[in-house]
Motif scaffolding. Structure first.
Motif, PDB file in Angstrom:
ATOM      1  N   ILE A   1     -44.162  26.560  33.145  1.00  0.00           N
ATOM      2  CA  ILE A   1     -43.351  25.347  32.985  1.00  0.00           C
ATOM      3  C   ILE A   1     -43.705  24.698  31.658  1.00  0.00           C
ATOM      4  N   THR A   2     -42.721  24.571  30.782  1.00  0.00           N
ATOM      5  CA  THR A   2     -42.947  23.896  29.510  1.00  0.00           C
ATOM      6  C   THR A   2     -43.164  22.410  29.772  1.00  0.00           C
ATOM      7  N   PRO A   3     -44.188  21.816  29.212  1.00  0.00           N
ATOM      8  CA  PRO A   3     -44.494  20.401  29.473  1.00  0.00           C
ATOM      9  C   PRO A   3     -43.298  19.501  29.185  1.00  0.00           C
ATOM     10  N   GLU A   4     -43.049  18.552  30.104  1.00  0.00           N
ATOM     11  CA  GLU A   4     -41.943  17.607  29.929  1.00  0.00           C
ATOM     12  C   GLU A   4     -42.385  16.449  29.044  1.00  0.00           C
ATOM     13  N   VAL A   5     -41.451  15.948  28.283  1.00  0.00           N
ATOM     14  CA  VAL A   5     -41.709  14.803  27.415  1.00  0.00           C
ATOM     15  C   VAL A   5     -41.272  13.538  28.145  1.00  0.00           C
ATOM     16  N   THR A   6     -42.120  12.516  28.167  1.00  0.00           N
ATOM     17  CA  THR A   6     -41.803  11.272  28.865  1.00  0.00           C
ATOM     18  C   THR A   6     -40.745  10.478  28.095  1.00  0.00           C
ATOM     19  N   ASP A   7     -40.092   9.548  28.806  1.00  0.00           N
ATOM     20  CA  ASP A   7     -39.104   8.681  28.159  1.00  0.00           C
ATOM     21  C   ASP A   7     -39.742   7.875  27.036  1.00  0.00           C
ATOM     22  N   GLU A   8     -40.983   7.436  27.262  1.00  0.00           N
ATOM     23  CA  GLU A   8     -41.688   6.669  26.239  1.00  0.00           C
ATOM     24  C   GLU A   8     -41.877   7.501  24.979  1.00  0.00           C
ATOM     25  N   MET A   9     -42.264   8.764  25.156  1.00  0.00           N
ATOM     26  CA  MET A   9     -42.456   9.637  24.004  1.00  0.00           C
ATOM     27  C   MET A   9     -41.136   9.918  23.292  1.00  0.00           C
ATOM     28  N   ARG A  10     -40.043  10.059  24.070  1.00  0.00           N
ATOM     29  CA  ARG A  10     -38.736  10.293  23.442  1.00  0.00           C
ATOM     30  C   ARG A  10     -38.352   9.137  22.540  1.00  0.00           C
ATOM     31  N   GLU A  11     -38.639   7.923  22.983  1.00  0.00           N
ATOM     32  CA  GLU A  11     -38.325   6.748  22.167  1.00  0.00           C
ATOM     33  C   GLU A  11     -39.143   6.759  20.877  1.00  0.00           C
ATOM     34  N   LYS A  12     -40.415   7.154  20.996  1.00  0.00           N
ATOM     35  CA  LYS A  12     -41.262   7.240  19.802  1.00  0.00           C
ATOM     36  C   LYS A  12     -40.741   8.300  18.841  1.00  0.00           C
ATOM     37  N   LEU A  13     -40.258   9.415  19.396  1.00  0.00           N
ATOM     38  CA  LEU A  13     -39.719  10.483  18.550  1.00  0.00           C
ATOM     39  C   LEU A  13     -38.457  10.030  17.830  1.00  0.00           C
ATOM     40  N   LYS A  14     -37.653   9.195  18.521  1.00  0.00           N
ATOM     41  CA  LYS A  14     -36.452   8.656  17.881  1.00  0.00           C
ATOM     42  C   LYS A  14     -36.833   7.791  16.691  1.00  0.00           C
ATOM     43  N   GLY A  15     -37.889   6.999  16.878  1.00  0.00           N
ATOM     44  CA  GLY A  15     -38.347   6.153  15.783  1.00  0.00           C
ATOM     45  C   GLY A  15     -38.849   6.982  14.614  1.00  0.00           C
ATOM     46  N   ILE A  16     -39.586   8.037  14.904  1.00  0.00           N
ATOM     47  CA  ILE A  16     -40.076   8.928  13.856  1.00  0.00           C
ATOM     48  C   ILE A  16     -38.915   9.584  13.137  1.00  0.00           C
ATOM     49  N   ARG A  17     -37.884   9.940  13.909  1.00  0.00           N
ATOM     50  CA  ARG A  17     -36.715  10.587  13.317  1.00  0.00           C
ATOM     51  C   ARG A  17     -36.042   9.662  12.295  1.00  0.00           C
ATOM     52  N   LYS A  18     -35.914   8.396  12.637  1.00  0.00           N
ATOM     53  CA  LYS A  18     -35.271   7.446  11.726  1.00  0.00           C
ATOM     54  C   LYS A  18     -36.058   7.313  10.423  1.00  0.00           C
ATOM     55  N   ILE A  19     -37.376   7.289  10.556  1.00  0.00           N
ATOM     56  CA  ILE A  19     -38.221   7.176   9.367  1.00  0.00           C
ATOM     57  C   ILE A  19     -38.056   8.402   8.466  1.00  0.00           C
ATOM     58  N   LEU A  20     -38.050   9.585   9.084  1.00  0.00           N
ATOM     59  CA  LEU A  20     -37.906  10.818   8.307  1.00  0.00           C
ATOM     60  C   LEU A  20     -36.540  10.902   7.636  1.00  0.00           C
ATOM     61  N   GLU A  21     -35.488  10.443   8.347  1.00  0.00           N
ATOM     62  CA  GLU A  21     -34.140  10.470   7.765  1.00  0.00           C
ATOM     63  C   GLU A  21     -34.054   9.553   6.547  1.00  0.00           C
ATOM     64  N   LYS A  22     -34.722   8.370   6.624  1.00  0.00           N
ATOM     65  CA  LYS A  22     -34.725   7.452   5.485  1.00  0.00           C
ATOM     66  C   LYS A  22     -35.428   8.070   4.283  1.00  0.00           C
ATOM     67  N   GLU A  23     -36.538   8.791   4.583  1.00  0.00           N
ATOM     68  CA  GLU A  23     -37.282   9.439   3.491  1.00  0.00           C
ATOM     69  C   GLU A  23     -36.407  10.479   2.783  1.00  0.00           C
ATOM     70  N   LEU A  24     -35.657  11.233   3.576  1.00  0.00           N
ATOM     71  CA  LEU A  24     -34.796  12.267   2.998  1.00  0.00           C
ATOM     72  C   LEU A  24     -33.663  11.661   2.172  1.00  0.00           C
ATOM     73  N   LYS A  25     -33.144  10.491   2.608  1.00  0.00           N
ATOM     74  CA  LYS A  25     -32.068   9.833   1.878  1.00  0.00           C
ATOM     75  C   LYS A  25     -32.586   9.341   0.514  1.00  0.00           C
ATOM     76  N   LYS A  26     -33.829   8.859   0.495  1.00  0.00           N
ATOM     77  CA  LYS A  26     -34.415   8.416  -0.752  1.00  0.00           C
ATOM     78  C   LYS A  26     -34.548   9.546  -1.744  1.00  0.00           C
ATOM     79  N   GLU A  27     -34.899  10.737  -1.204  1.00  0.00           N
ATOM     80  CA  GLU A  27     -35.066  11.913  -2.052  1.00  0.00           C
ATOM     81  C   GLU A  27     -33.783  12.279  -2.756  1.00  0.00           C
ATOM     82  N   LYS A  28     -32.642  12.044  -2.049  1.00  0.00           N
ATOM     83  CA  LYS A  28     -31.337  12.367  -2.627  1.00  0.00           C
ATOM     84  C   LYS A  28     -30.971  11.386  -3.731  1.00  0.00           C
TER      85      LYS A  28
END
Length: 302
Positions: free
Chosen positions: A275-302
């Motif tokens: 069984i692949t470990p499940e990700v909690t709702d709390e962790m999913r929210e944190k990942l969403k936040g990380i995603r936004k930060i990474l997307e902003k970094e990539l936009k700056k690069e452009k």
């Protein structure tokens, strides 16, 4: 596709319920496979499945796999490692080839060096020879036991049936403990005929590139063939259990032993339903936040 219990049906599996004789097990059997190419196609398919199963084994991190290979010289242990495990991520696999014990190892109990090499959870460990050498080589050459400096064993005359029974008991207890704690033990005896060994020795002599793979000592051990067969029989009959069974693998045809071992490994791993470990709702929210930060970094690069 073979059924889920194919290796029980094929009678290569020994559960320890009744004694076996190695002469009752074929060495040249090839089952449904026509030739090496036919088997190689099957192995290629299995490797894809093993890669996925290994990923899930590592992700779940609950079980570990210990594969033990035992055989006489030239039976094909190294070839099994090269062919069956070639598609597995090297980071998730550990191979240990045990040679004659060192001075340091002899100062400890005979299981010490093997216990230190056990795979951790999520990993596949392969013992190319193992602690079983201590009931095989030492049984054919009991004088080697004296190097262990065991209290009360000052001569080979003191190495009796009780001594060997205790060693078998130690192995059973050791493997039962490992099994209870999540180590899946697969024990494979590569069953090769004496004639086939002679052919492989000749090949190593005739091909200069293989000369390094044979020595006079290997040939000398061949003189003890019958003694080793009895030692292997005793090993299987005394240590094959439902939690750590032996599989007697026909090995006169290397390509068949490889595909059979690959199938046994794949079906055993699949039966555990990782069984692949499940990700909690709390962790999913944190990942969403990380995603936004990474997307902003990539936009700056452009």
């Amino acid at each position: 596709m073979a059924n889920d219990n194919f290796y029980y049906d094929r009678k290569f599996y020994v559960n320890g319920e009744k004694p076996i004789r190695l002469n009752d097990f074929p060495t040249d059997y090839t089952e449904k496979y026509k030739d090496e190419d036919d088997a190689e196609d099957r192995i290629a398919d299995i490797i894809k499945q093993l890669n996925k199963l290994q990923y899930r084994l590592y992700a779940e991190c609950k079980y570990s796999f210990l594969i033990i290979l035992q055989a006489t010289d030239a039976a094909g242990k190294d070839g099994v490692l090269r062919h069956v495990l070639r598609g597995i991520n090297p980071q998730g696999c550990q191979v240990h080839s045990f040679k004659s014990p060192t001075h340091l190892e002899l100062r400890h109990d005979w299981m010490w060096r093997h216990y230190r090499a056990l795979p951790e959870r999520g990993m596949i460990g392969i013992f190319n020879r193992s602690y079983y050498e201590n009931v095989l080589v030492t049984k054919v050459h009991p004088e080697f036991i004296l190097n262990e400096n065991i209290p009360g064993i000052e001569s080979t005359d003191r190495i009796d049936r009780v001594f060997w029974d205790n060693r078998y008991k130690d192995i059973r207890n050791f493997e039962e403990m490992l099994s209870r704690n999540g180590t899946v033990i697969m024990k494979l005896f590569l069953n090769m005929s004496k004639d086939e060994q002679a052919r492989r020795f000749l090949s190593r002599i005739d091909e200069e590139s293989k000369n390094w793979k044979i020595s006079p000592a290997d040939f000398a051990e061949r003189e003890h063939w019958d003694d080793y067969r009895l030692a292997f029989e005793d090993m299987i009959n005394n240590t094959s259990t439902p939690y750590a069974p032996w599989h007697v693998i026909p090995s006169d045809h290397k390509w068949f032993s490889r595909v059979l071992i690959a199938e046994i490994l794949m079906e055993k791993m699949a039966s555990l339903r990782f069984i692949t470990p499940e990700v909690t709702d709390e962790m999913r929210e944190k990942l969403k936040g990380i995603r936004k930060i990474l997307e902003k970094e990539l936009k700056k690069e452009k």
